[in-house]
Each structure stands twice: as structure tokens, then as C-alpha cells.
Design a protein around this motif. Structure first.
Motif, PDB file in Angstrom:
ATOM      1  N   VAL A 109      13.914 -65.865  25.063  1.00  0.00           N
ATOM      2  CA  VAL A 109      14.743 -66.751  26.143  1.00  0.00           C
ATOM      3  C   VAL A 109      14.081 -66.547  27.452  1.00  0.00           C
ATOM      4  CG1 VAL A 109      15.570 -68.426  25.152  1.00  0.00           C
ATOM      5  CG2 VAL A 109      16.758 -66.085  25.833  1.00  0.00           C
ATOM      6  N   SER A 110      14.217 -67.269  28.606  1.00  0.00           N
ATOM      7  CA  SER A 110      13.788 -66.044  30.204  1.00  0.00           C
ATOM      8  C   SER A 110      15.370 -65.888  30.052  1.00  0.00           C
ATOM      9  CB  SER A 110      13.740 -67.795  30.961  1.00  0.00           C
ATOM     10  OG  SER A 110      14.289 -68.475  30.753  1.00  0.00           O
ATOM     11  N   ALA A 111      15.614 -65.787  31.633  1.00  0.00           N
ATOM     12  CA  ALA A 111      16.973 -64.927  32.280  1.00  0.00           C
ATOM     13  C   ALA A 111      17.752 -66.419  31.899  1.00  0.00           C
ATOM     14  CB  ALA A 111      16.746 -64.585  33.457  1.00  0.00           C
ATOM     15  N   ARG A 112      17.247 -67.599  32.327  1.00  0.00           N
ATOM     16  CA  ARG A 112      17.781 -68.807  32.413  1.00  0.00           C
ATOM     17  C   ARG A 112      18.384 -69.564  30.843  1.00  0.00           C
ATOM     18  NH1 ARG A 112      14.979 -72.120  37.375  1.00  0.00           N
ATOM     19  NH2 ARG A 112      15.382 -70.661  39.351  1.00  0.00           N
ATOM     20  N   GLY A 113      17.684 -68.814  30.083  1.00  0.00           N
ATOM     21  CA  GLY A 113      18.095 -69.507  28.215  1.00  0.00           C
ATOM     22  C   GLY A 113      17.029 -70.139  28.046  1.00  0.00           C
ATOM     23  N   LYS A 114      16.017 -70.342  28.974  1.00  0.00           N
ATOM     24  CA  LYS A 114      15.207 -71.644  28.407  1.00  0.00           C
ATOM     25  C   LYS A 114      14.344 -70.993  26.941  1.00  0.00           C
ATOM     26  CE  LYS A 114      15.513 -74.253  32.602  1.00  0.00           C
ATOM     27  NZ  LYS A 114      14.446 -75.139  33.184  1.00  0.00           N
ATOM     28  N   PRO A 115      13.475 -71.747  25.995  1.00  0.00           N
ATOM     29  CA  PRO A 115      12.771 -70.865  25.210  1.00  0.00           C
ATOM     30  C   PRO A 115      11.327 -70.402  25.648  1.00  0.00           C
ATOM     31  CG  PRO A 115      13.607 -72.823  24.175  1.00  0.00           C
ATOM     32  CD  PRO A 115      14.359 -72.552  25.612  1.00  0.00           C
ATOM     33  N   VAL A 116      10.792 -69.876  25.634  1.00  0.00           N
ATOM     34  CA  VAL A 116       9.722 -69.175  26.362  1.00  0.00           C
ATOM     35  C   VAL A 116       8.398 -69.609  25.607  1.00  0.00           C
ATOM     36  CG1 VAL A 116       7.923 -66.715  26.913  1.00  0.00           C
ATOM     37  CG2 VAL A 116      10.444 -67.060  26.971  1.00  0.00           C
ATOM     38  N   SER A 117       6.679 -70.041  26.942  1.00  0.00           N
ATOM     39  CA  SER A 117       5.844 -70.752  25.703  1.00  0.00           C
ATOM     40  C   SER A 117       4.941 -69.531  25.269  1.00  0.00           C
ATOM     41  CB  SER A 117       5.507 -71.814  27.087  1.00  0.00           C
ATOM     42  OG  SER A 117       5.412 -71.625  27.562  1.00  0.00           O
ATOM     43  N   ALA A 118       3.813 -70.127  24.915  1.00  0.00           N
ATOM     44  CA  ALA A 118       3.061 -68.569  24.526  1.00  0.00           C
ATOM     45  C   ALA A 118       2.479 -69.344  25.675  1.00  0.00           C
ATOM     46  CB  ALA A 118       1.754 -69.858  23.660  1.00  0.00           C
ATOM     47  N   VAL A 119       2.077 -70.123  27.136  1.00  0.00           N
ATOM     48  CA  VAL A 119       1.380 -70.118  27.887  1.00  0.00           C
ATOM     49  C   VAL A 119       2.101 -68.717  29.094  1.00  0.00           C
ATOM     50  CG1 VAL A 119       0.964 -71.554  30.197  1.00  0.00           C
ATOM     51  CG2 VAL A 119       1.144 -72.621  27.934  1.00  0.00           C
ATOM     52  N   ASN A 120       3.691 -68.549  29.191  1.00  0.00           N
ATOM     53  CA  ASN A 120       4.145 -67.779  29.631  1.00  0.00           C
ATOM     54  C   ASN A 120       4.042 -66.307  28.773  1.00  0.00           C
ATOM     55  OD1 ASN A 120       7.102 -69.812  29.447  1.00  0.00           O
ATOM     56  ND2 ASN A 120       5.649 -68.974  31.217  1.00  0.00           N
ATOM     57  N   ILE A 121       3.546 -66.523  27.639  1.00  0.00           N
ATOM     58  CA  ILE A 121       3.489 -65.014  27.218  1.00  0.00           C
ATOM     59  C   ILE A 121       2.080 -64.701  27.602  1.00  0.00           C
ATOM     60  CG2 ILE A 121       2.900 -63.441  25.255  1.00  0.00           C
ATOM     61  CD1 ILE A 121       5.289 -64.601  25.769  1.00  0.00           C
ATOM     62  N   ARG A 122       1.320 -65.205  28.029  1.00  0.00           N
ATOM     63  CA  ARG A 122      -0.722 -64.928  27.852  1.00  0.00           C
ATOM     64  C   ARG A 122      -0.083 -64.537  29.602  1.00  0.00           C
ATOM     65  NH1 ARG A 122      -1.845 -70.297  24.975  1.00  0.00           N
ATOM     66  NH2 ARG A 122      -2.181 -69.405  23.595  1.00  0.00           N
ATOM     67  N   LYS A 123       0.314 -65.892  30.092  1.00  0.00           N
ATOM     68  CA  LYS A 123       0.377 -65.611  32.342  1.00  0.00           C
ATOM     69  C   LYS A 123       1.240 -63.995  32.266  1.00  0.00           C
ATOM     70  CE  LYS A 123       1.847 -66.599  36.558  1.00  0.00           C
ATOM     71  NZ  LYS A 123       3.499 -68.040  36.770  1.00  0.00           N
ATOM     72  N   GLU A 124       2.059 -63.884  31.728  1.00  0.00           N
ATOM     73  CA  GLU A 124       2.602 -62.079  31.470  1.00  0.00           C
ATOM     74  C   GLU A 124       1.763 -61.220  31.136  1.00  0.00           C
ATOM     75  OE1 GLU A 124       7.808 -64.151  30.858  1.00  0.00           O
ATOM     76  OE2 GLU A 124       6.318 -62.795  29.813  1.00  0.00           O
ATOM     77  N   LEU A 125       1.300 -61.288  29.851  1.00  0.00           N
ATOM     78  CA  LEU A 125       0.154 -60.254  29.017  1.00  0.00           C
ATOM     79  C   LEU A 125      -0.755 -59.822  31.015  1.00  0.00           C
ATOM     80  CD1 LEU A 125      -1.121 -58.771  27.191  1.00  0.00           C
ATOM     81  CD2 LEU A 125      -2.177 -60.024  26.010  1.00  0.00           C
ATOM     82  N   ARG A 126      -1.437 -60.917  31.628  1.00  0.00           N
ATOM     83  CA  ARG A 126      -2.103 -60.457  32.336  1.00  0.00           C
ATOM     84  C   ARG A 126      -1.893 -60.460  33.278  1.00  0.00           C
ATOM     85  NH1 ARG A 126      -3.590 -66.280  31.817  1.00  0.00           N
ATOM     86  NH2 ARG A 126      -3.104 -66.804  33.286  1.00  0.00           N
TER      87      ARG A 126
END
Length: 301
Positions: free
Chosen positions: A213-230
Motif C-alpha cells: 500500500v502507499s503511505a496514504r493507505g491505497k493499494p499499489v498498482s502494477a503501473v506504480n511498480i513499473r514507474k518505481e522500477l524505472r
């Protein structure tokens, strides 16, 4: 029945009867939407002929210059719809039966990180900064899980808290076709990172039972993971474009090069057929160079 109605009923069948995952349903839906835009959503299903399909193939190849892999996947989704329609007696004939087009895919080896990029990424994961906030800790944990367990990014973001057992050093993963499997947190750096993340997660206010989850408590998406990996690869100085699936390839290649039985690799990756796992039995260029260097007595020009 129109294409639009057929698509809706077909996807409902795939979800309720075949019990396909949401990711698979979205992929089918996207492919069928593309076909419908060309064929016409109001066109009757029984009016579609092989020549219409040939026109669609030419449109994707010659006008849109799509890759053969994309062309084949979109046709495969459309073909499944027609197979379903014939079985349900919505139409009498399947236009694919008279379609003589063959799509030849280039033989490509899975893209994995080489040793240098792998080490750079691991260093970036281990380095801790005083400015590391919850999102950064969670992001590094997610990427570490991808790199060391070989799970798919779609599987990672659906893991729930109840699926993780620190006592057993394991994660329960919901894979393709609703098949469950266990992956393990046997490496100390990975275990400690997950342990630390879980401790931090307890302070986050959230109603979600998802592991990530994010710091705001929302579930993290696959799109978020891809962006963070980049972003992490950029920080690590890795020039090439790296995707979550490349980390899966990297993990599988490492296991096999270390001598792990291919049947164990198949089980850890969640492959239904061992032939899928066999594509990883290639030897990486780096491994080949090192083996040749040792075989020739370590002589360089």
C-alpha cells in the motif's frame, strides 16, 4: 448478435464459468476492442468472413506497423470469441477455419539483466538513505521481491497480508488460472527488507488488506511498480529499459545457471507446462564468456 453483445457475453462467460483472472479478462477485452474498432461494433457476428479477418491482419501489419507478437495475440483473443460462439450455437461457422494466414514469430530469448546491471540494482536496493520514507521502503521491498522470487508484477500487487508468513519464510501467490503456489523468502536481505516493511506498514492507516500500500493507505498498482522500477534503475545508473518481467527472467536464469532442477524452477515460476520454463535454459552471454574464459585457461589477448 452484434460484436459488442458477443464480446460482453464472452467476457462474462470467461469470468464466471472459466474463472479467468481480472488481468486476463482485461487483456481479452483490450484485444477485442481493437478488433471491434476495425470490424465495426454493430456488425453481426455471423456476417464476419475470412476476408474481413485478412483485412484486419493487413491493417495491423501495413498501416499500423504492429509487431507480429501483438498481431498474433489480438487474433488469438478474437479466435477464442468465435470458438465460444460456435460452441454456444450463436453462429454456425467459424471464419478462422478458412483463414490460411500464418503468423511467424521471431525466436527470441528472454531478456534478463546481465551481471553488471544486476549488481547495480542490488546495491541500489540495499543502500538506505536517511530520507527513505515509507513509499521508498515499500518500493524497494516490492522490487526486491520481484528480483528474488520471480513472481509476476500482477501477482505481486494482489498479495494480501494473510498470504505472507514470516515464520515459514513464504508467500502464497495467486497465479494464472487461479493456481496457487508458494514462493520463499530464504535470502536474508530479502527477509529483512520484508520484515522491516511490515513493521512500517503497521503505522499506515488503511482499510486495505493488500500487502503493498502507499503511505496514504491505497493499494499499489502494477503501473506504480513499473514507474518505481524505472526510477530505481535510473538511480542505479542502469541505462537500458528494465521491466518487472525482466526481473522474472533474471531470477529464472540465475536459478538454472546455479544448477537448480528445472522442475523446481517450473513450480516456483508457476508455469503449467515445463516447455514454458525451458526457454530459460539458454546460457546468458556473460555466463558463456566466463565459462569460455575458464575453459581456455583464463588467457586474454
Amino acid at each position: 448478435m452484434t460484436l459488442t453483445e458477443a464480446k460482453r457475453n464472452f467476457l462474462r462467460h470467461c469470468g464466471l464459468v472459466v474463472n479467468l483472472s481480472q488481468n486476463t479478462l482485461r487483456a481479452y477485452g483490450s484485444d477485442l476492442d481493437d478488433a471491434h474498432r476495425y470490424l465495426g461494433q454493430r456488425r453481426k457476428l455471423e456476417d464476419i468472413r475470412a476476408e474481413h479477418l485478412r483485412g484486419y491482419i493487413e491493417h495491423m501489419r501495413l498501416q499500423r506497423h504492429l509487431k507480429e507478437t501483438t498481431v498474433k495475440r489480438r487474433l488469438a483473443s478474437l479466435k477464442l470469441l468465435f470458438v465460444w460462439a460456435v460452441r454456444e450455437r450463436i453462429i454456425g461457422d467459424d471464419p478462422f477455419h478458412t483463414l490460411s494466414e500464418r503468423i511467424r514469430l521471431p525466436k527470441r530469448l528472454p531478456r534478463a539483466l546481465d551481471r553488471s546491471d544486476r549488481e547495480c540494482l542490488r546495491k541500489a536496493l540495499v543502500l538506505r538513505s536517511t530520507t527513505d520514507d515509507f513509499n521508498t521502503i515499500r518500493s524497494k521491498t516490492a522490487i526486491h521481491l520481484l528480483l528474488d522470487t520471480g513472481i509476476r508484477v500482477g501477482e505481486l500487487v494482489t498479495i494480501c497480508l494473510r498470504d505472507i508468513s514470516l515464520a515459514n519464510e513464504s508467500l502464497l501467490v495467486q497465479g494464472k488460472g487461479d493456481r496457487q503456489r508458494l514462493v520463499y523468502l530464504l535470502q536474508k536481505p530479502l527477509y529483512r527488507k520484508v520484515e522491516k516493511y511490515l513493521a512500517c506498514r503497521r503505522s499506515v492507516q488503511t482499510s486495505s488488506d493488500r500487502l503493498l500500500v502507499s503511505a496514504r493507505g491505497k493499494p499499489v498498482s502494477a503501473v506504480n511498480i513499473r514507474k518505481e522500477l524505472r526510477g530505481l534503475c535510473k538511480t542505479a545508473g542502469i541505462v537500458r529499459h528494465v521491466t518487472p518481467h525482466m526481473l522474472r527472467h533474471t531470477c529464472a536464469t540465475q536459478w538454472l545457471e546455479a544448477g537448480m532442477d528445472i522442475r523446481y524452477v517450473q513450480k516456483l515460476l508457476g508455469h503449467q507446462s515445463i516447455s514454458t520454463t525451458e526457454i530459460y535454459t539458454h546460457v546468458s552471454d556473460q555466463g558463456l564468456r566466463e565459462a569460455l574464459f575458464k575453459a581456455t585457461g583464463g588467457f586474454r589477448r
